[in-house]
Motif scaffolding. Sequence first.
Motif, PDB file in Angstrom:
ATOM      1  N   GLU A  21      16.045  12.310  -9.737  1.00 59.71           N
ATOM      2  CA  GLU A  21      16.397  13.667  -9.309  1.00 59.71           C
ATOM      3  C   GLU A  21      16.431  14.645 -10.480  1.00 59.71           C
ATOM      4  N   SER A  22      16.595  14.132 -11.661  1.00 61.20           N
ATOM      5  CA  SER A  22      16.648  15.023 -12.840  1.00 61.20           C
ATOM      6  C   SER A  22      15.231  15.401 -13.258  1.00 61.20           C
ATOM      7  N   LYS A  23      15.141  16.305 -14.193  1.00 63.69           N
ATOM      8  CA  LYS A  23      13.821  16.696 -14.705  1.00 63.69           C
ATOM      9  C   LYS A  23      13.536  16.003 -16.030  1.00 63.69           C
ATOM     10  N   ALA A  24      14.256  14.932 -16.292  1.00 66.95           N
ATOM     11  CA  ALA A  24      14.089  14.230 -17.575  1.00 66.95           C
ATOM     12  C   ALA A  24      12.781  13.458 -17.607  1.00 66.95           C
ATOM     13  N   ASN A  25      12.196  13.415 -18.791  1.00 70.62           N
ATOM     14  CA  ASN A  25      11.006  12.583 -18.994  1.00 70.62           C
ATOM     15  C   ASN A  25      11.387  11.139 -19.270  1.00 70.62           C
ATOM     16  N   ALA A  26      12.575  10.950 -19.801  1.00 75.88           N
ATOM     17  CA  ALA A  26      13.028   9.587 -20.088  1.00 75.88           C
ATOM     18  C   ALA A  26      14.546   9.577 -20.150  1.00 75.88           C
ATOM     19  N   ILE A  27      15.111   8.496 -19.660  1.00 74.80           N
ATOM     20  CA  ILE A  27      16.566   8.307 -19.735  1.00 74.80           C
ATOM     21  C   ILE A  27      16.837   6.868 -20.147  1.00 74.80           C
ATOM     22  N   SER A  28      17.755   6.734 -21.052  1.00 83.24           N
ATOM     23  CA  SER A  28      18.141   5.404 -21.512  1.00 83.24           C
ATOM     24  C   SER A  28      19.666   5.358 -21.562  1.00 83.24           C
ATOM     25  N   VAL A  29      20.228   4.261 -21.119  1.00 83.58           N
ATOM     26  CA  VAL A  29      21.692   4.144 -21.058  1.00 83.58           C
ATOM     27  C   VAL A  29      22.111   2.761 -21.556  1.00 83.58           C
ATOM     28  N   ALA A  30      23.183   2.723 -22.307  1.00 83.97           N
ATOM     29  CA  ALA A  30      23.778   1.446 -22.698  1.00 83.97           C
ATOM     30  C   ALA A  30      25.291   1.549 -22.518  1.00 83.97           C
ATOM     31  N   VAL A  31      25.877   0.488 -21.994  1.00 83.47           N
ATOM     32  CA  VAL A  31      27.316   0.476 -21.709  1.00 83.47           C
ATOM     33  C   VAL A  31      27.908  -0.860 -22.145  1.00 83.47           C
ATOM     34  N   LEU A  32      29.094  -0.798 -22.717  1.00 80.88           N
ATOM     35  CA  LEU A  32      29.865  -2.009 -22.985  1.00 80.88           C
ATOM     36  C   LEU A  32      31.312  -1.729 -22.595  1.00 80.88           C
ATOM     37  N   ASP A  33      31.781  -2.482 -21.617  1.00 82.99           N
ATOM     38  CA  ASP A  33      33.169  -2.316 -21.177  1.00 82.99           C
ATOM     39  C   ASP A  33      34.032  -3.320 -21.924  1.00 82.99           C
ATOM     40  N   LEU A  34      34.920  -2.818 -22.741  1.00 86.57           N
ATOM     41  CA  LEU A  34      35.750  -3.698 -23.568  1.00 86.57           C
ATOM     42  C   LEU A  34      36.891  -4.330 -22.785  1.00 86.57           C
ATOM     43  N   GLU A  35      37.072  -3.901 -21.558  1.00 87.58           N
ATOM     44  CA  GLU A  35      38.086  -4.545 -20.715  1.00 87.58           C
ATOM     45  C   GLU A  35      37.520  -5.775 -20.021  1.00 87.58           C
ATOM     46  N   SER A  36      36.364  -5.607 -19.418  1.00 88.28           N
ATOM     47  CA  SER A  36      35.792  -6.713 -18.633  1.00 88.28           C
ATOM     48  C   SER A  36      34.714  -7.475 -19.389  1.00 88.28           C
ATOM     49  N   GLY A  37      34.216  -6.881 -20.466  1.00 89.85           N
ATOM     50  CA  GLY A  37      33.088  -7.490 -21.178  1.00 89.85           C
ATOM     51  C   GLY A  37      31.748  -7.164 -20.545  1.00 89.85           C
ATOM     52  N   PHE A  38      31.775  -6.382 -19.478  1.00 84.50           N
ATOM     53  CA  PHE A  38      30.543  -6.008 -18.780  1.00 84.50           C
ATOM     54  C   PHE A  38      29.620  -5.228 -19.724  1.00 84.50           C
ATOM     55  N   ARG A  39      28.388  -5.679 -19.785  1.00 85.10           N
ATOM     56  CA  ARG A  39      27.411  -5.031 -20.649  1.00 85.10           C
ATOM     57  C   ARG A  39      26.210  -4.642 -19.817  1.00 85.10           C
ATOM     58  N   PHE A  40      25.728  -3.443 -20.047  1.00 86.76           N
ATOM     59  CA  PHE A  40      24.629  -2.940 -19.231  1.00 86.76           C
ATOM     60  C   PHE A  40      23.682  -2.135 -20.109  1.00 86.76           C
ATOM     61  N   SER A  41      22.412  -2.245 -19.772  1.00 82.94           N
ATOM     62  CA  SER A  41      21.422  -1.505 -20.541  1.00 82.94           C
ATOM     63  C   SER A  41      20.264  -1.108 -19.636  1.00 82.94           C
ATOM     64  N   LEU A  42      19.925   0.153 -19.662  1.00 90.55           N
ATOM     65  CA  LEU A  42      18.756   0.642 -18.936  1.00 90.55           C
ATOM     66  C   LEU A  42      17.810   1.234 -19.973  1.00 90.55           C
ATOM     67  N   ALA A  43      16.668   0.623 -20.132  1.00 83.43           N
ATOM     68  CA  ALA A  43      15.702   1.039 -21.166  1.00 83.43           C
ATOM     69  C   ALA A  43      16.398   1.147 -22.523  1.00 83.43           C
ATOM     70  N   GLY A  44      17.296   0.211 -22.758  1.00 84.50           N
ATOM     71  CA  GLY A  44      18.129   0.282 -23.962  1.00 84.50           C
ATOM     72  C   GLY A  44      17.384   0.098 -25.263  1.00 84.50           C
ATOM     73  N   ASP A  45      16.173  -0.399 -25.183  1.00 81.96           N
ATOM     74  CA  ASP A  45      15.401  -0.597 -26.421  1.00 81.96           C
ATOM     75  C   ASP A  45      14.339   0.483 -26.631  1.00 81.96           C
ATOM     76  N   ARG A  46      14.373   1.510 -25.809  1.00 77.57           N
ATOM     77  CA  ARG A  46      13.395   2.602 -25.978  1.00 77.57           C
ATOM     78  C   ARG A  46      13.835   3.506 -27.135  1.00 77.57           C
ATOM     79  N   TRP A  47      12.899   3.861 -28.006  1.00 80.16           N
ATOM     80  CA  TRP A  47      13.232   4.699 -29.159  1.00 80.16           C
ATOM     81  C   TRP A  47      13.200   6.182 -28.801  1.00 80.16           C
ATOM     82  N   PHE A  48      14.179   6.902 -29.296  1.00 81.49           N
ATOM     83  CA  PHE A  48      14.282   8.354 -29.120  1.00 81.49           C
ATOM     84  C   PHE A  48      14.464   9.004 -30.495  1.00 81.49           C
TER      85      PHE A  48
END
Lengths: 285, 198
Positions: A21-48
Amino acid sequence: MTSVAESSTSLRNELEKIAGESKANAISVAVLDLESGFRFSLAGDRWFHAASTIKVAVLLAIFRATDEGRLRLDDPLHVRNRFLSAADGSPFRLSPTSDGMPELYRAIGRTVKISALAEGMITASSNLATNLLLDFVGVEYARNVLRDAQVSGVELRRGVQDENAHERGIDNEVTADGLLTLLCAVRGDFLKQQSREEIIRILLAQRFNSMIPAGLPPHATVAHKTGEISTACHDAGIVYLPEREPYIVVILTEFDPEKDGRYQTLVDISSLIYRSLTGRGLEKQ
Amino acid sequence: MRAETFRAIDGLDLAPEYRALLRPGEAETDSHGNVHRLPRFFYEIDSWQQAHEIRFAPHFTLAELMLVDCREAELLLREFPHYVPCAVILLAMFLEDFRREVGAPIFISANGGYRSPAHQIGGAKSIHAWGTAANIYRVGDTFLDDAKSIERYGTIACSLSQAVLVRRFGSGAGETDDHLHLDLGFVSLAPRECSEAS
């Protein structure tokens, strides 16, 4: 109870919806929850292009140098608006009109404490403060600090606004996973406790709060650094909530230069991650 | 505070840790291969307050001529007393003449007056280690960061004395592009009360 795999899939689907829905050409997200240890990465290795997020790497180098006794935060440093390009060694200067700390230019010729420069580099995103500090500790030293902290995905190659270097493709670059690792190093055991506390205090004093913090409830505090150039809009930080352990989030985006809606995209992503990790809406706490 | 009210000392009498940094009277080869002896006699400065009170010339305090940043050796940056070569008084006198000629205040940059031989910029090969050089970054409201201003004020400085050298505008070796460097040469000064016998 939702499994980690289900959480990841759900978050990925929601993020891809926002990205679509956004007009972005690229989006990358990385998350680390220090409470649950949940780790998430979306295109986390893409260079910007790192934009001003690279200043966190310079900050880490400054505090590492402090821990190693190479400098003291109350040391004076000569303020000089003259730097040498990483491309060819040619001199270049920065403009006060595009600097978040224009008052620093009034100190040219005199000295300013390293602590004030470090704070200005982050909270006001001062380019002059950044280049002064990086010039002082050296790019090689800062790169070695990143290596010693086992941070990959953050390529520090030069100071900021080095147009000659940019034209030759010498840029500072980051990945979302890399910045997440860098923020882990900032809050981990790599630095002495006093440095760790000071670096977090500086990041918490950030003045630009229109992205990650704007997607959070009012009681959240964020130790973070934004980065913006014509084609990039980023935010990376540690989100503190009094009722739980913090989480680390990195959001990197690329847009066409004239496209609007950048901030809202980051706000939406920040809000989504908050809801996903806490299971809460954004009602006032 | 007048110059005679504070102490000149022989650097050879200093404690070893100071001698190691200041290298009083030692020979040093400059970038042209010429050998010069580093300053031997110094004014001993007890505090920044004193440095601000000492006027070698009507418009120049010693503090302006000894301001350095953390590239200076730790002992010389953080501890007092500080030591400044006695020839710095000649620099102050010339700067006063220069100020009178240009009719405006002049500003010496940090690291732009006396730097010890242990300073990371230039070290013992720099004429700043003699206390006879100044980097002027501003005259009145004019910042000296272009060819026009640096050449203009450089010409004025040279017109005042044949002993003065100014560096040309430019970004090459021996050139400056964000300040005017001027110096009086490798001048050392032995105060009347000091002996050079040893």
